[in-house]
Design a protein around this motif. Structure first.
Motif, PDB file in Angstrom:
ATOM      1  N   ALA A 106       0.822  -1.212   0.000  1.00 31.23           N
ATOM      2  CA  ALA A 106       0.000   0.000   0.000  1.00 31.23           C
ATOM      3  C   ALA A 106       0.854   1.260   0.000  1.00 31.23           C
ATOM      4  O   ALA A 106       0.464   2.284  -0.579  1.00 31.23           O
ATOM      5  CB  ALA A 106      -0.932  -0.001   1.208  1.00 31.23           C
ATOM      6  N   TYR A 107       2.013   1.202   0.662  1.00 28.78           N
ATOM      7  CA  TYR A 107       2.909   2.363   0.788  1.00 28.78           C
ATOM      8  C   TYR A 107       4.337   1.920   0.455  1.00 28.78           C
ATOM      9  O   TYR A 107       5.149   1.667   1.350  1.00 28.78           O
ATOM     10  CB  TYR A 107       2.853   2.940   2.202  1.00 28.78           C
ATOM     11  N   PRO A 108       4.664   1.823  -0.841  1.00 28.89           N
ATOM     12  CA  PRO A 108       5.965   1.266  -1.256  1.00 28.89           C
ATOM     13  C   PRO A 108       7.168   2.052  -0.740  1.00 28.89           C
ATOM     14  O   PRO A 108       8.280   1.496  -0.682  1.00 28.89           O
ATOM     15  CB  PRO A 108       5.890   1.338  -2.787  1.00 28.89           C
ATOM     16  N   HIS A 109       6.952   3.315  -0.345  1.00 22.46           N
ATOM     17  CA  HIS A 109       8.089   4.130   0.098  1.00 22.46           C
ATOM     18  C   HIS A 109       8.507   3.817   1.529  1.00 22.46           C
ATOM     19  O   HIS A 109       9.595   4.239   1.966  1.00 22.46           O
ATOM     20  CB  HIS A 109       7.722   5.616   0.010  1.00 22.46           C
ATOM     21  N   ILE A 110       7.684   3.070   2.291  1.00 28.85           N
ATOM     22  CA  ILE A 110       8.014   2.770   3.684  1.00 28.85           C
ATOM     23  C   ILE A 110       8.950   1.566   3.739  1.00 28.85           C
ATOM     24  O   ILE A 110       8.668   0.505   3.188  1.00 28.85           O
ATOM     25  CB  ILE A 110       6.746   2.473   4.516  1.00 28.85           C
ATOM     26  N   LYS A 111      10.054   1.745   4.427  1.00 29.22           N
ATOM     27  CA  LYS A 111      10.998   0.654   4.659  1.00 29.22           C
ATOM     28  C   LYS A 111      10.546  -0.097   5.907  1.00 29.22           C
ATOM     29  O   LYS A 111      10.575   0.443   7.012  1.00 29.22           O
ATOM     30  CB  LYS A 111      12.412   1.203   4.844  1.00 29.22           C
ATOM     31  N   CYS A 112      10.126  -1.342   5.738  1.00 30.61           N
ATOM     32  CA  CYS A 112       9.569  -2.118   6.847  1.00 30.61           C
ATOM     33  C   CYS A 112      10.554  -3.170   7.350  1.00 30.61           C
ATOM     34  O   CYS A 112      11.177  -3.881   6.561  1.00 30.61           O
ATOM     35  CB  CYS A 112       8.277  -2.808   6.420  1.00 30.61           C
ATOM     36  N   THR A 113      10.639  -3.267   8.651  1.00 32.49           N
ATOM     37  CA  THR A 113      11.441  -4.291   9.319  1.00 32.49           C
ATOM     38  C   THR A 113      10.534  -5.097  10.234  1.00 32.49           C
ATOM     39  O   THR A 113       9.699  -4.535  10.950  1.00 32.49           O
ATOM     40  CB  THR A 113      12.566  -3.648  10.159  1.00 32.49           C
ATOM     41  N   VAL A 114      10.691  -6.411  10.205  1.00 30.98           N
ATOM     42  CA  VAL A 114       9.934  -7.292  11.091  1.00 30.98           C
ATOM     43  C   VAL A 114      10.876  -7.823  12.157  1.00 30.98           C
ATOM     44  O   VAL A 114      11.921  -8.411  11.838  1.00 30.98           O
ATOM     45  CB  VAL A 114       9.296  -8.465  10.320  1.00 30.98           C
ATOM     46  N   LEU A 115      10.511  -7.601  13.413  1.00 28.34           N
ATOM     47  CA  LEU A 115      11.267  -8.137  14.548  1.00 28.34           C
ATOM     48  C   LEU A 115      10.481  -9.286  15.160  1.00 28.34           C
ATOM     49  O   LEU A 115       9.306  -9.129  15.500  1.00 28.34           O
ATOM     50  CB  LEU A 115      11.508  -7.059  15.602  1.00 28.34           C
ATOM     51  N   ASP A 116      11.118 -10.424  15.313  1.00 29.48           N
ATOM     52  CA  ASP A 116      10.479 -11.545  15.995  1.00 29.48           C
ATOM     53  C   ASP A 116      11.560 -12.501  16.485  1.00 29.48           C
ATOM     54  O   ASP A 116      12.749 -12.314  16.204  1.00 29.48           O
ATOM     55  CB  ASP A 116       9.496 -12.284  15.072  1.00 29.48           C
ATOM     56  N   LEU A 117      11.129 -13.514  17.217  1.00 31.26           N
ATOM     57  CA  LEU A 117      12.071 -14.482  17.776  1.00 31.26           C
ATOM     58  C   LEU A 117      12.764 -15.264  16.664  1.00 31.26           C
ATOM     59  O   LEU A 117      12.203 -15.446  15.578  1.00 31.26           O
ATOM     60  CB  LEU A 117      11.337 -15.444  18.705  1.00 31.26           C
ATOM     61  N   PRO A 118      13.986 -15.733  16.910  1.00 32.72           N
ATOM     62  CA  PRO A 118      14.724 -16.465  15.862  1.00 32.72           C
ATOM     63  C   PRO A 118      13.949 -17.632  15.276  1.00 32.72           C
ATOM     64  O   PRO A 118      13.995 -17.869  14.061  1.00 32.72           O
ATOM     65  CB  PRO A 118      15.974 -16.953  16.622  1.00 32.72           C
ATOM     66  N   LYS A 119      13.199 -18.378  16.103  1.00 38.22           N
ATOM     67  CA  LYS A 119      12.455 -19.540  15.591  1.00 38.22           C
ATOM     68  C   LYS A 119      11.386 -19.130  14.590  1.00 38.22           C
ATOM     69  O   LYS A 119      10.999 -19.915  13.715  1.00 38.22           O
ATOM     70  CB  LYS A 119      11.834 -20.325  16.739  1.00 38.22           C
ATOM     71  N   VAL A 120      10.901 -17.888  14.702  1.00 38.52           N
ATOM     72  CA  VAL A 120       9.899 -17.370  13.765  1.00 38.52           C
ATOM     73  C   VAL A 120      10.582 -16.832  12.512  1.00 38.52           C
ATOM     74  O   VAL A 120      10.159 -17.125  11.378  1.00 38.52           O
ATOM     75  CB  VAL A 120       9.055 -16.263  14.426  1.00 38.52           C
ATOM     76  N   ILE A 121      11.627 -16.058  12.706  1.00 37.64           N
ATOM     77  CA  ILE A 121      12.338 -15.436  11.574  1.00 37.64           C
ATOM     78  C   ILE A 121      12.967 -16.493  10.677  1.00 37.64           C
ATOM     79  O   ILE A 121      13.024 -16.328   9.448  1.00 37.64           O
ATOM     80  CB  ILE A 121      13.405 -14.451  12.092  1.00 37.64           C
ATOM     81  N   ASP A 122      13.421 -17.589  11.261  1.00 36.06           N
ATOM     82  CA  ASP A 122      14.037 -18.652  10.465  1.00 36.06           C
ATOM     83  C   ASP A 122      13.089 -19.207   9.418  1.00 36.06           C
ATOM     84  O   ASP A 122      13.517 -19.708   8.372  1.00 36.06           O
ATOM     85  CB  ASP A 122      14.514 -19.792  11.376  1.00 36.06           C
ATOM     86  N   LYS A 123      11.774 -19.137   9.680  1.00 37.06           N
ATOM     87  CA  LYS A 123      10.774 -19.675   8.757  1.00 37.06           C
ATOM     88  C   LYS A 123      10.158 -18.611   7.859  1.00 37.06           C
ATOM     89  O   LYS A 123       9.329 -18.925   7.010  1.00 37.06           O
ATOM     90  CB  LYS A 123       9.662 -20.369   9.554  1.00 37.06           C
ATOM     91  N   ALA A 124      10.536 -17.353   8.061  1.00 37.47           N
ATOM     92  CA  ALA A 124       9.931 -16.257   7.299  1.00 37.47           C
ATOM     93  C   ALA A 124      10.449 -16.245   5.857  1.00 37.47           C
ATOM     94  O   ALA A 124      11.597 -16.604   5.600  1.00 37.47           O
ATOM     95  CB  ALA A 124      10.246 -14.924   7.967  1.00 37.47           C
TER      96      ALA A 124
END
Length: 368
Positions: free
Chosen positions: A225-243
């Protein structure tokens, strides 16, 4: 005083009869929940959808491959679910029989459809699972226990592990998987509605960190919806490993209690109700460190329930039931505006604004 305790005001006949009906309803509401669980397990909403959106009892019996002897029982189940708003019913003009169709509630239980409304099938299966029901059944015993703070939830006290904990799979791997699927579905429902109804909160932002953002579903929708926004997702390693590493958003493995990646705004979508007041202050303090001052656009975006009767009795009851769910299964709590204000002030924030456009939930902008 003892004599007064032995007497009670006698209700009128009308009041007595109404009280009896109310007692039945409140005592037997669990059967409505179990009926909904049964419908989800049998895939009745999905079946009606696949049959073109309308189905007779015979259609359902055939599509679900149920024994013919069960037809009258299915009719009784569907009658309760129609009365509670899960399904709707019309009369067939030719046969005079009943034709069942989906309502907005059952539409969000349809599985296998790709659209902006994530199926809530696993939310239903998780919150009505035996582990949660057993914890609720143990409430009276839990209240009597003199437990040292931090007080474990009835779920944790009974089963030896909290929901969404590393120990939960050891307790029951299948329940852990269903609970996590249910959490993801619950968190992702209504993302498009947020962007349509509350899109202004994202305008002007250059960067945003989505704390506990899971697989990035919300962040990717935001970037679309807003391509100009730089988005970062923070979560636990067990979640990020599957992202999915698709380059659309940046993924950071970490713990929001210790550090939050710097950005213009930090989003906490359906996060803080899982935590105690003390833990929420710690989380908000870390988020405050990650954002610039208010005059540079710094803010926290919280999407959560703000308990209050202003939306009417049905929404209010839904909010209070969600608070009971938190009490039974977590150490968290659903909060009123006064509760939220206390957290913000204790964490060092100066002001906030509540946007009430998301039904039982709200968007809260919190400013440093």
């Amino acid at each position: 005083m003892a004599a007064q305790a032995d007497t009670i005001e006698v209700p009128t006949d009308a009041e007595l009869l109404q009280a009896q009906a109310d007692l039945w309803r409140h005592s037997l509401y669990y059967l409505s929940s179990m009926g909904l669980r049964c419908a989800v397990q049998l895939q009745i909403p999905t079946t009606i959808h696949r049959l073109g959106g309308v189905a007779s009892l015979a259609d359902l019996m055939a599509a679900l491959s149920l024994p013919s002897v069960k037809m009258p029982f299915l009719h009784r189940l569907m009658r309760v679910l129609v009365t509670s708003g899960v399904f709707a019913v019309d009369k067939d003009s030719e046969s005079g029989g009943e034709l069942y169709r989906l309502t907005p509630l059952s539409r969000i239980l349809v599985d296998g459809v790709t659209d902006e409304h994530h199926s809530q099938k696993y939310f239903v299966l998780a919150v009505t699972a035996p582990h949660c029901a057993e914890a609720a059944l143990g409430l009276a015993d839990w209240f009597k226990k003199d437990l040292e703070p931090p007080v474990p939830s009835p779920f944790e006290d009974m089963h030896g592990a909290p929901v969404f904990d590393e120990r939960t799979p050891l307790m029951d791997e299948e329940f852990d998987a269903v609970a996590n699927e249910g959490l993801a579905a619950h968190d992702n429902l209504g993302i498009a509605t947020i962007l349509r109804e509350c899109g202004d909160i994202f305008k002007g932002l250059e960067s945003l960190t989505d704390c506990c953002g899971g697989d990035g579903t919300t962040a990717r929708a935001l970037v679309k919806a807003y391509p100009h926004i730089k988005c970062t997702v923070l979560d636990l390693p067990k979640v990020i490993d599957k992202a999915p590493k698709d380059g659309v958003v940046n993924y950071v493995a970490g713990d929001l209690f210790h550090t939050v990646p710097s950005s213009q705004a930090v989003m906490l979508k359906l996060v803080l109700h899982f935590w105690s007041d003390e833990d929420c202050v710690k989380i908000l303090t870390q988020c405050k460190k990650a954002i610039p001052p208010h005059d540079e656009g710094g803010k926290i975006i919280i999407i959560d329930i703000v308990i209050g009767p202003s939306l009417g009795p049905i929404m209010f009851e839904a909010q209070l039931l969600m608070d009971m769910l938190m009490m039974v299964t977590t150490r968290g709590v659903q909060r009123s505006e006064n509760d939220w204000r206390k957290l913000f002030m204790e964490a060092g924030f100066k002001d906030y604004k509540i946007v009430r456009k998301l039904g039982a939930r709200c968007v809260i902008e919190v400013y440093p």
